[in-house]
Design a protein around this motif. Structure first.
Motif, PDB file in Angstrom:
ATOM      1  N   SER A 171      15.027 -48.043 -40.988  1.00 32.04           N
ATOM      2  CA  SER A 171      13.447 -48.928 -41.630  1.00 32.04           C
ATOM      3  C   SER A 171      12.860 -48.687 -41.512  1.00 32.04           C
ATOM      4  O   SER A 171      11.156 -49.370 -41.339  1.00 32.04           O
ATOM      5  CB  SER A 171      14.121 -50.180 -41.311  1.00 32.04           C
ATOM      6  N   GLU A 172      12.679 -47.830 -39.982  1.00 35.52           N
ATOM      7  CA  GLU A 172      11.256 -47.540 -38.356  1.00 35.52           C
ATOM      8  C   GLU A 172      10.763 -46.499 -39.248  1.00 35.52           C
ATOM      9  O   GLU A 172      10.514 -45.999 -37.910  1.00 35.52           O
ATOM     10  CB  GLU A 172      12.035 -47.653 -37.361  1.00 35.52           C
ATOM     11  N   GLY A 173      10.276 -46.626 -39.911  1.00 31.56           N
ATOM     12  CA  GLY A 173       9.001 -44.948 -40.976  1.00 31.56           C
ATOM     13  C   GLY A 173       9.422 -44.237 -39.775  1.00 31.56           C
ATOM     14  O   GLY A 173       8.717 -43.438 -38.842  1.00 31.56           O
ATOM     15  N   ILE A 174      10.071 -43.150 -40.662  1.00 31.21           N
ATOM     16  CA  ILE A 174      10.793 -41.519 -40.447  1.00 31.21           C
ATOM     17  C   ILE A 174      10.177 -40.734 -41.084  1.00 31.21           C
ATOM     18  O   ILE A 174       8.967 -41.085 -42.205  1.00 31.21           O
ATOM     19  CB  ILE A 174      12.681 -41.655 -41.435  1.00 31.21           C
ATOM     20  N   ALA A 194      11.557 -36.309 -24.850  1.00 28.71           N
ATOM     21  CA  ALA A 194      10.990 -37.650 -24.940  1.00 28.71           C
ATOM     22  C   ALA A 194      10.150 -36.648 -24.496  1.00 28.71           C
ATOM     23  O   ALA A 194       9.148 -37.707 -24.814  1.00 28.71           O
ATOM     24  CB  ALA A 194      11.587 -38.188 -23.738  1.00 28.71           C
ATOM     25  N   HIS A 195       9.203 -36.067 -23.563  1.00 28.83           N
ATOM     26  CA  HIS A 195       8.560 -35.726 -23.493  1.00 28.83           C
ATOM     27  C   HIS A 195       7.212 -35.133 -24.384  1.00 28.83           C
ATOM     28  O   HIS A 195       5.556 -35.084 -24.660  1.00 28.83           O
ATOM     29  CB  HIS A 195       8.174 -34.088 -22.838  1.00 28.83           C
ATOM     30  N   LEU A 196       8.131 -34.484 -26.299  1.00 27.32           N
ATOM     31  CA  LEU A 196       7.161 -34.353 -26.900  1.00 27.32           C
ATOM     32  C   LEU A 196       6.581 -35.544 -27.630  1.00 27.32           C
ATOM     33  O   LEU A 196       6.573 -36.475 -28.084  1.00 27.32           O
ATOM     34  CB  LEU A 196       7.647 -33.806 -27.586  1.00 27.32           C
ATOM     35  N   ALA A 254       7.757 -25.180 -35.613  1.00 23.92           N
ATOM     36  CA  ALA A 254       8.841 -25.832 -35.394  1.00 23.92           C
ATOM     37  C   ALA A 254       8.952 -27.647 -35.987  1.00 23.92           C
ATOM     38  O   ALA A 254       7.546 -27.982 -36.674  1.00 23.92           O
ATOM     39  CB  ALA A 254       9.212 -26.451 -34.366  1.00 23.92           C
ATOM     40  N   ILE A 255       9.581 -28.052 -36.334  1.00 26.29           N
ATOM     41  CA  ILE A 255      10.545 -29.039 -36.987  1.00 26.29           C
ATOM     42  C   ILE A 255       9.815 -29.874 -36.828  1.00 26.29           C
ATOM     43  O   ILE A 255      10.981 -30.258 -35.225  1.00 26.29           O
ATOM     44  CB  ILE A 255      11.495 -29.014 -39.221  1.00 26.29           C
ATOM     45  N   VAL A 256       9.655 -31.050 -36.626  1.00 29.41           N
ATOM     46  CA  VAL A 256       9.628 -32.718 -36.030  1.00 29.41           C
ATOM     47  C   VAL A 256       9.682 -33.827 -36.259  1.00 29.41           C
ATOM     48  O   VAL A 256       8.882 -34.179 -37.691  1.00 29.41           O
ATOM     49  CB  VAL A 256       8.305 -32.824 -34.484  1.00 29.41           C
ATOM     50  N   LEU A 257      10.947 -34.270 -36.470  1.00 27.86           N
ATOM     51  CA  LEU A 257      11.483 -35.647 -36.920  1.00 27.86           C
ATOM     52  C   LEU A 257      10.781 -37.084 -35.872  1.00 27.86           C
ATOM     53  O   LEU A 257      11.088 -36.723 -34.908  1.00 27.86           O
ATOM     54  CB  LEU A 257      12.832 -35.712 -37.550  1.00 27.86           C
ATOM     55  N   SER A 258      10.290 -37.977 -36.569  1.00 27.56           N
ATOM     56  CA  SER A 258       9.900 -38.266 -35.366  1.00 27.56           C
ATOM     57  C   SER A 258      10.130 -39.934 -35.696  1.00 27.56           C
ATOM     58  O   SER A 258      10.587 -40.082 -37.549  1.00 27.56           O
ATOM     59  CB  SER A 258       8.496 -38.427 -35.475  1.00 27.56           C
ATOM     60  N   ALA A 259      10.431 -41.274 -35.612  1.00 26.08           N
ATOM     61  CA  ALA A 259      10.798 -42.363 -36.128  1.00 26.08           C
ATOM     62  C   ALA A 259      10.321 -43.190 -34.927  1.00 26.08           C
ATOM     63  O   ALA A 259      10.909 -43.311 -34.034  1.00 26.08           O
ATOM     64  CB  ALA A 259      12.628 -42.233 -36.356  1.00 26.08           C
ATOM     65  N   ALA A 260      10.026 -44.628 -35.468  1.00 27.29           N
ATOM     66  CA  ALA A 260       9.661 -45.739 -34.360  1.00 27.29           C
ATOM     67  C   ALA A 260       8.530 -45.078 -33.002  1.00 27.29           C
ATOM     68  O   ALA A 260       8.868 -45.613 -31.551  1.00 27.29           O
ATOM     69  CB  ALA A 260      11.063 -46.224 -33.419  1.00 27.29           C
ATOM     70  N   GLY A 261       7.805 -44.622 -33.104  1.00 26.56           N
ATOM     71  CA  GLY A 261       7.318 -43.768 -32.399  1.00 26.56           C
ATOM     72  C   GLY A 261       6.850 -42.775 -31.310  1.00 26.56           C
ATOM     73  O   GLY A 261       6.588 -42.461 -31.067  1.00 26.56           O
ATOM     74  N   ARG A 262       8.273 -42.005 -31.938  1.00 26.54           N
ATOM     75  CA  ARG A 262       9.196 -41.139 -30.775  1.00 26.54           C
ATOM     76  C   ARG A 262       9.686 -40.029 -31.489  1.00 26.54           C
ATOM     77  O   ARG A 262      10.327 -40.261 -33.260  1.00 26.54           O
ATOM     78  CB  ARG A 262      10.218 -41.566 -29.660  1.00 26.54           C
ATOM     79  N   VAL A 263       9.914 -38.368 -31.333  1.00 29.46           N
ATOM     80  CA  VAL A 263      10.253 -38.086 -31.262  1.00 29.46           C
ATOM     81  C   VAL A 263      11.754 -37.903 -31.218  1.00 29.46           C
ATOM     82  O   VAL A 263      12.208 -38.312 -29.926  1.00 29.46           O
ATOM     83  CB  VAL A 263      10.123 -36.314 -30.958  1.00 29.46           C
ATOM     84  N   VAL A 264      12.666 -37.830 -32.346  1.00 27.33           N
ATOM     85  CA  VAL A 264      14.302 -38.193 -32.051  1.00 27.33           C
ATOM     86  C   VAL A 264      14.947 -36.621 -32.642  1.00 27.33           C
ATOM     87  O   VAL A 264      16.483 -36.648 -32.218  1.00 27.33           O
ATOM     88  CB  VAL A 264      14.887 -39.215 -33.171  1.00 27.33           C
ATOM     89  N   SER A 265      13.967 -35.738 -33.440  1.00 26.77           N
ATOM     90  CA  SER A 265      14.539 -34.443 -33.132  1.00 26.77           C
ATOM     91  C   SER A 265      14.095 -33.179 -33.978  1.00 26.77           C
ATOM     92  O   SER A 265      13.203 -33.251 -34.163  1.00 26.77           O
ATOM     93  CB  SER A 265      15.461 -34.038 -34.295  1.00 26.77           C
ATOM     94  N   VAL A 266      14.652 -32.107 -32.892  1.00 22.49           N
ATOM     95  CA  VAL A 266      13.583 -30.636 -33.132  1.00 22.49           C
ATOM     96  C   VAL A 266      13.572 -30.028 -33.618  1.00 22.49           C
ATOM     97  O   VAL A 266      15.266 -29.609 -33.493  1.00 22.49           O
ATOM     98  CB  VAL A 266      12.748 -30.230 -32.266  1.00 22.49           C
ATOM     99  N   ILE A 267      13.642 -29.114 -35.021  1.00 24.37           N
ATOM    100  CA  ILE A 267      14.664 -27.532 -35.809  1.00 24.37           C
ATOM    101  C   ILE A 267      13.957 -26.928 -35.595  1.00 24.37           C
ATOM    102  O   ILE A 267      12.118 -26.899 -36.058  1.00 24.37           O
ATOM    103  CB  ILE A 267      14.823 -28.047 -36.509  1.00 24.37           C
TER     104      ILE A 267
END
Length: 301
Positions: free
Chosen positions: A241-244, A291-293, A256-269
């Motif tokens: 529920s934290e804003g995907i 974490a640096h992205l 690149a595709i950047v997946l973010s959630a809860a104010g941070r990057v959680v995956s990069v494709i």
């Protein structure tokens, strides 16, 4: 601006290309600064050459150490992605030298071969200077360079360098994956497509490289299913529920595709495209590597 700060960006670029890790490169640059702070600048004829020499030696020493750790890494190991904005000051050759596909191949070289390749091919240092940096004779250094070039030429995948084409393909990929359209995904894939996922044991990811269009397509759709996606998010400490959100960025000289959630990057494709079809997919989910992205402006998921 101090002498060291004037060259910091260059030194970070050298260290990153030798190590393939942002965190390790930052540590090396910090150690180079500590060593520089103890030097009498008046006694240094060429500060830039001196700092590149120190940084390169430190990076090679660190690479020897981290390579042993990477042997016990959980699943495939991929380099840490870095931002390479279109208006970056680096010229084309430097930008190409951070392509993900090249860095993956460089990981298979010995530390000395990798250092020689980077210093010669990316930064065009004279062989005599490289020989001094790695403490080898010039003939031996030339031999290392020749071996490294041949290995890279043999192993480096061929892909299209047209960034706009890759951007369009990335958008189509996101749409098809979001809609669960397996047929469209498979049509976009090269027959011998490979997908490499890096979770490092800290995020849910495949433990082996996935090959073949249908296998890759089915894997992508499986991780997009609500229950599996929720498990992935939970593995990186994020509630569903934290804003995907999905966004885009230019990383390692490619869209690149950047997946973010809860104010941070959680995956990069990141996708490699060859002859109009996707040939390789890199997915990085290890939180230590992204974490640096910064999260990007995005489209809610």
């Amino acid at each position: 601006m101090s002498t060291f700060e004037e060259h910091r960006s260059l030194l970070a670029g050298v260290a990153y290309r030798i190590l393939g890790s942002v965190a390790d490169a930052e540590d090396v640059v910090q150690e180079a600064w500590l060593r520089w702070s103890r030097v009498d600048e008046a006694g240094v004829d060429d500060a830039k050459a001196y700092l590149v020499r120190v940084t390169s030696r430190l990076a090679v020493d660190r690479l020897r150490w981290v390579k042993s750790r990477r042997e016990s890494y959980v699943g495939p190991w991929l380099p840490e992605p870095i931002s390479t904005a279109p208006d970056a000051a680096e010229h084309a050759e430097l930008a190409e030298s951070v392509e993900m596909a090249l860095l993956v191949v460089l990981e298979t070289l010995s530390p000395l071969e990798r250092a020689v390749f980077v210093l010669r091919e990316a930064f065009d240092l004279p062989f005599a200077e490289i020989a001094e940096i790695i403490a080898r004779s010039e003939p031996a250094t030339r031999q290392l360079a020749r071996r490294a070039r041949e290995h890279v030429r043999e192993k480096r995948p061929r892909f299209d360098v047209d960034r706009e084409q890759r951007r369009r393909m990335t958008q189509r990929f996101v749409s098809a994956a979001a809609e669960g359209d397996l047929d469209t995904l498979i049509a976009m894939f090269a027959d011998e497509i490979t997908m490499v996922t890096d979770g490092g044991g800290k995020a849910r990811a495949a433990l082996r490289t996935i090959t073949g269009a249908e296998n890759v397509g089915r894997f992508l759709l499986s991780i997009g299913r609500p229950v599996n996606f929720a498990r992935f998010l939970a593995s990186v400490g994020v509630a569903r529920s934290e804003g995907i959100s999905f966004g885009s960025a230019v990383l390692n000289n490619a869209p690149a595709i950047v997946l973010s959630a809860a104010g941070r990057v959680v995956s990069v494709i990141s996708l490699e495209v060859s002859e109009g079809r996707i040939s390789t997919i890199y997915l990085i989910a290890n939180p230590d590597k992204i974490a640096h992205l910064e999260p990007t402006a995005s489209e809610a998921g």
